[in-house]
Scaffold this active site. Structure first.
Site, PDB file in Angstrom:
ATOM      1  N   ASP A 290       0.865  -1.172   0.000  1.00 16.37           N
ATOM      2  CA  ASP A 290       0.000   0.000   0.000  1.00 16.37           C
ATOM      3  C   ASP A 290       0.910   1.233   0.000  1.00 16.37           C
ATOM      4  OD1 ASP A 290      -2.131   1.713   0.000  1.00 16.37           O
ATOM      5  OD2 ASP A 290      -3.175   0.763   1.664  1.00 16.37           O
TER       6      ASP A 290
HETATM    7  C1  NOJ Z   1      -3.870   4.021   0.167  1.00 22.13           C
HETATM    8  C2  NOJ Z   1      -5.095   3.189   0.324  1.00 22.13           C
HETATM    9  O1  NOJ Z   1      -5.052   2.483   1.544  1.00 22.13           O
HETATM   10  C3  NOJ Z   1      -5.306   2.197  -0.804  1.00 22.13           C
HETATM   11  O2  NOJ Z   1      -6.553   1.599  -0.649  1.00 22.13           O
HETATM   12  C4  NOJ Z   1      -5.168   2.872  -2.138  1.00 22.13           C
HETATM   13  O3  NOJ Z   1      -5.378   1.941  -3.165  1.00 22.13           O
HETATM   14  C5  NOJ Z   1      -3.782   3.479  -2.241  1.00 22.13           C
HETATM   15  N1  NOJ Z   1      -3.628   4.462  -1.176  1.00 22.13           N
HETATM   16  C6  NOJ Z   1      -3.522   4.131  -3.587  1.00 22.13           C
HETATM   17  O4  NOJ Z   1      -4.211   5.300  -3.700  1.00 22.13           O
END
Ligand code: NOJ
Length: 731
Positions: free
Chosen positions: A289
């Site tokens: 993530d």
């Molecule tokens: C953080 C988020 O937790 C995740 O769900 C998302 O896909 C990513 N950022 C990318 O934006």
């Protein structure tokens, strides 16, 4: 003499330069993907490999004059970009640089958060789950995939399939509720919708199951926090949706931010490598993530960025999202023998494999169409409207307050949501535009026509203490025969990083409802929110309640259809509504208490306001004649169950039968009941329909142990459908 030797050498050399080099195997579209992957890998330098494992972002700068600068800032040879723009031309320019100017011409994979639609916004995921209509969800995902693909997106960071049981956690709106099986069914539907038959199809994009795993258990609903996931609940509750998504062929998976009982998800060798890659045979790639590799330092398992990179890669994270840890440290880690080259190679292979499967080497560029042909096409809008309709849940309908009688000509339309185009779309709205969204007021005016007069007053804002609008609201109510009060949450109140300590609506909204109730007019409460709400104060004030969730672009018309009676509501809650915040956690498949009628709260009811599966209709259904093909089975046999559902009211409707199983005595305690199958069908008024469920003992009667191994034990079980219950045995 010298001339004699030099000349042939010169000829040979020139020939070597001018002869056309045979096409490398990896560029041959007819060669098997694995051979292409191997061929490309052996040509890559370590630095090129490291860049394939790195993801950056582009496209947030929409200023025409700066666009080329933006391209220059993109690291040469980067494996992936999160593309925040929607301009395919700009995207193609970036891709051109990768394909035509880099040594090996490896295309970039462009990802983006397409969560509930790209430009055509659908209801948020928690709402979709309440439709229990996985076909519709798959169709919505397919439309989202097409709009995304035409804007240069090859890969969505969706579906989120984190089972969520704490509505204080803002991300409950992104997933499919509290039940593992429901999440699993919607995981499969979204993967199928996004990926289509083949990743290489023109409008398919790669799906990403997230956030592997246990993120929904963030302590106290605080986002990004520690999650105490016992091995038993890991396997019983949090893993099943991921296994289903992997089996459905999801191309990628995202490792979570959360710490799983001491080992953060992005450094967890057990979940990522032992289970996902080795046991389940996952052949796609794992992306971290945003910053979750670097954050291993915050979580206290790495002392430096280099160590964080080493831990994440060795645990099984193949691509590093945005924090540049791999980009800056991996080559050195390999040189220092802290990371074997073979692990880097495996990660590179997993990414190249998906790029080949997506057809990116053959079709690196996005077809450029005008926006009018890309977005908001009639088919997509129709799916959005249908999904919104089926996800709304009628929670209360005292004395048949709804549908609104057609003799009523004066309706008070009140509340911060009534004429609101911003918040109705919900969080994570990708490239959606509020201007495309239909408000509740527009839906109602169109539905009821010019013979009905709407007395509109906002009354109050979502929060704050300003009561100056109450007077106008009371006047509107007094001039009307019924009040439609539209309350709820701003869209920014749910989604990532939006935890709340209480799930009740702010006091100003409750006070507005109390003030309107005092007029004595029937009060219909419409709720627009992304999490279950604590309705202990509001529920008694309302004669009827419709949970409309955050429906995306097309919510006004279906809501109006439900209020007018043109549409028979058929959604059922995919997540329990606690009585108050203090009941959290509360969910339908809890374990039985040692003293079921004791240990109750002294100050509030112990049962929630609305359980998972709750939802009313304008008709009545009677469940009868539950039957089994045999009173018992052996472990290798299947049992066919059926139940008759009669529509005993006056209106056709869609009824979802939820099939639950209980195992009352086993070697480990089992939940009170577990959902094992659901099916939704239309039943005409006065008609009946038979619903079937084929029980597969290994799938439906077994349970996992703390290591995730299934056990199937002989004994007695109960099957439930609606009011019906039947016992059977497994020998
Ligand atoms: C953080 C988020 O937790 C995740 O769900 C998302 O896909 C990513 N950022 C990318 O934006």
């Amino acid at each position: 003499m010298i001339k004699k030797i030099l000349l042939p050498a010169l000829v040979l050399l020139t020939a070597a330069f001018t002869a056309k080099e045979p096409q490398p195997l990896y560029k041959n579209k007819n060669a098997p993907v694995e051979s292409r992957v191997q061929d490309l890998l052996r040509r890559m330098t370590l630095q090129e490999k490291v860049l394939q494992l790195s993801q950056s972002y582009a496209g947030n700068n929409n200023n025409e004059n700066n666009k080329d600068e933006n391209i220059k800032a993109i690291p040469d040879g980067i494996g992936s970009l999160i593309y925040f723009g929607s301009d395919p031309v700009f995207r193609n320019k970036i891709q051109k640089k990768a394909v035509e100017s880099s040594r090996l011409g490896i295309p970039i994979i462009f990802g983006y958060d397409v969560i509930h639609g790209y430009r055509t916004l659908y209801p948020v995921a928690i709402a979709q789950a309440c439709s229990f209509n996985t076909d519709l969800a798959a169709r919505a995902a397919a439309v989202a995939a097409k709009e995304s693909k035409l804007s240069g997106i090859d890969w969505t960071f969706s579906p989120m399939i984190d089972v969520a049981r704490d509505p204080r956690w803002g991300r409950v709106m992104e997933g499919y509720g509290e039940d593992p099986y429901t999440n699993a069914r919607f995981a499969v539907a979204s993967v199928q919708g996004y990926q289509g038959n083949r990743l290489s199809d023109p409008y398919s994009i790669a799906a990403c199951l997230k956030h592997y795993v246990g993120y929904g258990l963030s302590e106290g609903g605080r986002d990004y926090h520690y999650a105490d996931v016992s091995p038993q609940s890991l396997w019983e509750t949090y893993m099943p949706p991921y296994l289903a998504g992997v089996k459905a062929g999801a191309a990628t998976i995202m490792s979570g931010f959360n710490d799983i009982s001491g080992i953060p998800a992005s450094a967890n060798h057990y979940t990522l490598t032992e289970v996902l890659k080795n046991r389940w045979g996952f052949k796609g790639f794992v992306v971290s993530d945003w910053g979750s590799v670097e954050q291993l330092m915050n979580q206290g398992v790495a002392a430096s960025r280099a160590e964080a990179g080493q831990k994440a890669l060795m645990a099984g994270v193949d691509m590093d999202m945005t924090d540049r840890v791999y980009q800056e440290n991996l080559a050195q880690l390999v040189t220092d023998k802290k990371v074997p080259l073979s692990r880097v190679d495996d990660a590179v292979k997993s990414i190249l494999r998906i790029k080949f499967q997506l057809g990116l080497f053959e079709h690196p560029y996005t077809t450029v169409l005008p926006e009018s042909e890309r977005y908001l096409q009639p088919e997509g809008k129709a799916v959005a409207g249908q999904l919104a309709e089926e996800s709304m849940v009628l929670l209360k309908n005292l004395n048949q307050t709804l549908p609104v009688k057609n003799t009523i000509k004066q309706i008070a339309l009140i509340g911060p949501m009534a004429n609101n185009r911003e918040d109705i779309t919900g969080s994570w709205s990708a490239q959606g535009r509020s201007k495309d969204a239909e408000t509740i007021m527009e839906g109602l005016q169109y539905e009821f026509g010019s013979n009905t007069h709407f007395n509109y007053a906002k009354g109050a804002d979502f929060d704050g203490t300003d009561e100056s609008g109450f007077k106008e609201a009371v006047a509107a109510a007094q001039a009307s025969d019924v009040i439609i009060l539209c309350l709820g949450e701003k869209r920014a109140w749910t989604g990532e990083n939006t935890s709340r300590s209480v799930i009740e609506l702010p006091a100003i909204q409750e006070k507005l409802a109390e003030t309107l109730k005092a007029t004595g007019k029937p009060l219909v409460l419409v709720l627009n929110n992304g999490r279950p709400l604590g309705l202990a104060k509001l529920e008694p004030l309302a004669d009827a309640i419709v949970e409309m969730w955050q429906p995306g672009l097309a919510g006004g018309t279906p809501l109006a259809g439900i209020l007018s009676g043109r549409i028979n509501p058929n959604g059922k809650l995919a997540i329990t509504f606690p009585f108050t915040t203090g009941q959290i956690p509360i969910y339908y498949d809890m374990r039985q208490s040692a003293r079921p009628n004791s240990g109750l709260y002294q100050d509030i009811p112990t049962t929630p306001l609305y359980w998972f599966g709750y939802g009313l209709s304008y008709t009545t259904y009677q469940y009868s004649n539950i039957k089994l093909s045999a009173p018992g089975i052996t472990k290798n046999q299947k049992l066919i169950a059926e139940v008759e559902v009669s529509n005993t009211g006056n209106m056709a409707g869609k009824e979802t039968v939820l099939w639950y199983i209980t195992d009352p005595a086993a070697s480990i305690s089992r939940p009170l009941k577990e959902l094992k199958y659901f099916e939704k069908k239309q039943i005409e008024a006065g008609k009946k329909s038979i619903y079937h469920f084929e029980i597969d003992p290994m799938r439906d009667l077994s349970f996992p142990d703390a290591g995730g191994h299934l056990h199937l034990e002989a004994g007695e079980f109960y099957l439930y459908a609606g009011s019906q219950k039947i016992k059977f045995s497994l020998k």
